[in-house]
Design a protein around this motif. Structure first.
Motif: not given
Length: 325
Positions: A152-158
């Motif tokens: 999954h493209k994007g930044m992990i929050d938690h």
């Protein structure tokens, strides 16, 4: 004098490097290993047996054992891709799964196998039930399953974990909390931040114990960023994520590699999860922890950039020597 007690928490291919060097020291060692892997052989076995995945436990078992190299090669042998339903399965995974089924749990199986393979120390799965890892990204998208997160493209929050086969709250394996509370040092990593280290710490009992213990908590920061997990991360970013997940600054010391990784090891096709070397942010680190140990921890082998187990353990032993037991 009693042996210093050191507990290593993580999974994947990172912590075996440290454990293999630690076992040659006069220490009381415990390894706490993630059970959230749902890909490859481990994923197939967990779905077939409804037991905890064996792969990370297998690698730790080999690292902490004094088994002859030939036995290790047998245990780590992986069936050929032409072998039908056995294709891709390491023999050790099948052995762990078989004994787990026979004994009623992977926890029980590991206690037998540690004796069978003359393991120096104790190995505990972080939970006695298979866990599913959930990643919530900054865009609000939730991705379920460790093997799907990097896609999954994007930044992990938690991230958080749930039990696979019931709605009960994930719990730590027996003796895990006791080991953490009685330790002189806790070592986190090295290993994938979101998929090897945090799946252990977000089990509430384990996270609370790591915060409450009087042990020195040391984090071995990754050398390289990882595709789909820690792109563009600095070393301070890694620590911030750990502290944020547990709600406080619980890490005492961070070990950081400052040796330059050669350009030909960047974006390696052989290790496609690697991107570039982790950038340093020492000002940021000093805001998160009380001690930063920076040194040459780099080991280049088989086309990849790894931690040098002996160098890391030498620094860990220095830290243990500084602590009044």
């Amino acid at each position: 004098m009693r042996k210093p007690k050191i507990t290593v928490i993580g999974g994947g291919t990172g912590i075996p490097v440290i454990l293999n060097s630690l076992r040659h020291k006069d220490l009381d060692i415990t390894a706490i290993v993630t059970v959230a892997d749902d890909g490859g052989s481990s994923g197939e076995i967990r779905h077939a047996t409804q037991l905890t995945p064996p792969g990370d436990l297998r690698n730790v078992l080999v690292a902490m054992s004094d088994m002859p190299r030939f036995y290790e090669r047998i245990f780590q042998y992986r069936f050929n891709k032409e072998d039908g339903s056995l294709a891709g399965h390491p023999l050790g995974n099948l052995i762990i799964a078989g004994i787990s089924e026979m004994q009623g749990s992977t926890y029980n199986a590991m206690q037998i196998l540690t004796k069978f393979f003359h393991v120096t120390g104790k190995i505990y799965p972080s939970s006695e039930k298979a866990l599913t890892l959930h990643a919530v990204f900054k865009d609000g998208q939730e991705v379920i399953g460790e093997s799907h997160i990097s896609q999954h493209k994007g930044m992990i929050d938690h991230v958080f974990v749930t039990n696979d086969y019931d709605d009960s709250k994930p719990k730590a394996s027996r003796k895990v909390v006791k080991a953490i509370m009685e330790s002189d040092m806790i070592v986190l990593g090295p290993g994938s931040l979101f998929t090897s280290i945090l799946p252990n710490l977000v089990i509430e009992e384990i996270g609370q114990a790591v915060c409450d213990t009087k042990a020195e908590v040391a984090y071995v920061c990754n050398i390289m960023t990882q595709y789909g997990e820690t792109e563009h991360f600095t070393d301070a970013d890694h620590v911030r994520v750990l502290n944020r997940h547990l709600g406080q600054k619980f890490i005492d010391t961070v070990l950081v590699n400052v040796e330059k990784v050669p350009q030909e090891y960047m974006n390696s096709n052989k290790f496609d999860e690697y991107l570039v070397q982790v950038d340093h942010d020492f000002a940021g680190l000093q805001k998160e922890v009380s001690r930063v140990v920076s040194s040459d921890f780099l080991c280049l082998e088989n086309g990849g950039a790894f931690h040098n187990g002996e160098s890391v353990v030498a620094e860990l032993m220095n830290l243990i020597g500084m602590k009044e037991l």
